[in-house]
Design a protein around this motif. Structure first.
Motif, PDB file in Angstrom:
ATOM      1  N   THR A   1       0.834  -1.204   0.000  1.00 21.28           N
ATOM      2  CA  THR A   1       0.000   0.000   0.000  1.00 21.28           C
ATOM      3  C   THR A   1       0.865   1.249   0.000  1.00 21.28           C
ATOM      4  OG1 THR A   1      -1.699  -1.195   1.213  1.00 21.28           O
ATOM      5  CG2 THR A   1      -1.864   1.194   1.208  1.00 21.28           C
TER       6      THR A   1
ATOM      7  N   ARG B   1       2.152   1.762  -3.491  1.00 22.92           N
ATOM      8  CA  ARG B   1       1.091   2.237  -4.381  1.00 22.92           C
ATOM      9  C   ARG B   1       0.801   3.713  -4.147  1.00 22.92           C
ATOM     10  NH1 ARG B   1      -4.199   2.726  -3.628  1.00 22.92           N
ATOM     11  NH2 ARG B   1      -4.176   1.539  -1.699  1.00 22.92           N
ATOM     12  N   LEU B   2       0.758   4.141  -2.891  1.00 23.82           N
ATOM     13  CA  LEU B   2       0.514   5.547  -2.587  1.00 23.82           C
ATOM     14  C   LEU B   2       1.685   6.419  -3.033  1.00 23.82           C
ATOM     15  CD1 LEU B   2      -1.119   5.307   0.935  1.00 23.82           C
ATOM     16  CD2 LEU B   2      -2.213   6.030  -1.175  1.00 23.82           C
TER      17      LEU B   2
ATOM     18  N   ALA C   1       3.664   5.821  -5.512  1.00 26.26           N
ATOM     19  CA  ALA C   1       3.600   5.923  -6.969  1.00 26.26           C
ATOM     20  C   ALA C   1       2.505   6.900  -7.392  1.00 26.26           C
ATOM     21  CB  ALA C   1       3.342   4.544  -7.571  1.00 26.26           C
ATOM     22  N   ALA C   2       1.375   6.888  -6.707  1.00 24.81           N
ATOM     23  CA  ALA C   2       0.288   7.809  -7.040  1.00 24.81           C
ATOM     24  C   ALA C   2       0.698   9.252  -6.761  1.00 24.81           C
ATOM     25  CB  ALA C   2      -0.967   7.446  -6.252  1.00 24.81           C
ATOM     26  N   ILE C   3       1.412   9.475  -5.672  1.00 23.52           N
ATOM     27  CA  ILE C   3       1.868  10.817  -5.363  1.00 23.52           C
ATOM     28  C   ILE C   3       2.871  11.289  -6.407  1.00 23.52           C
ATOM     29  CG2 ILE C   3       3.217  12.170  -3.697  1.00 23.52           C
ATOM     30  CD1 ILE C   3       1.847  10.487  -1.498  1.00 23.52           C
TER      31      ILE C   3
ATOM     32  N   ALA D   1       3.023  10.379  -9.434  1.00 16.85           N
ATOM     33  CA  ALA D   1       2.335  10.610 -10.707  1.00 16.85           C
ATOM     34  C   ALA D   1       1.387  11.802 -10.625  1.00 16.85           C
ATOM     35  CB  ALA D   1       1.561   9.349 -11.111  1.00 16.85           C
TER      36      ALA D   1
ATOM     37  N   ARG E   1      -1.479  11.947  -8.812  1.00 18.55           N
ATOM     38  CA  ARG E   1      -2.879  11.522  -8.750  1.00 18.55           C
ATOM     39  C   ARG E   1      -3.409  11.508  -7.328  1.00 18.55           C
ATOM     40  NH1 ARG E   1      -3.361   5.999 -10.719  1.00 18.55           N
ATOM     41  NH2 ARG E   1      -1.233   5.752 -10.023  1.00 18.55           N
ATOM     42  N   ALA E   2      -2.630  11.848  -6.363  1.00 19.35           N
ATOM     43  CA  ALA E   2      -3.091  11.750  -4.980  1.00 19.35           C
ATOM     44  C   ALA E   2      -3.829  12.937  -4.600  1.00 19.35           C
ATOM     45  CB  ALA E   2      -1.908  11.603  -4.028  1.00 19.35           C
TER      46      ALA E   2
END
Length: 94
Positions: free
Chosen positions: A81, A84-85, A87-89, A91, A93-94
């Motif tokens: 998790t 994944r977070l 990577a989202a940050i 990119a 997208r967070a």
């Protein structure tokens, strides 16, 4: 500095609130309470609430609570998790 224009009106409004009515203060001119020896206090206490197993029960409860606290000290997010977070940050997208 950007919070100051928001906080100033709120603080000003708090100053307009009426002071709560708390009533008269108790009379402090009476005699202070007397101190009693511990034996007298224990003699007046109701019996039956503390038994021989109370100490053992409290020690067991303390051990359980310490174990729970130890478990809560670990990481909140599992590694998958967290990755994944992250990577989202990265990119956006967070």
């Amino acid at each position: 500095m950007t919070r100051l224009p928001i906080l100033l009106p709120l603080i000003a409004l708090l100053g307009c609130a009426p002071f709560p009515e708390i009533g008269p203060l108790p009379d402090a001119s009476g005699a202070p309470p007397s101190l009693l020896p511990m034996d007298e206090v224990m003699a007046q206490a109701p019996s039956g609430r503390i038994s021989a197993s109370t100490g053992e029960a409290l020690a067991a409860r303390a051990a359980r609570l310490q174990n729970r606290a130890r478990l809560m000290q670990g990481p909140v997010l599992d590694p998958a998790t967290r990755a994944r977070l992250a990577a989202a940050i990265a990119a956006g997208r967070a």
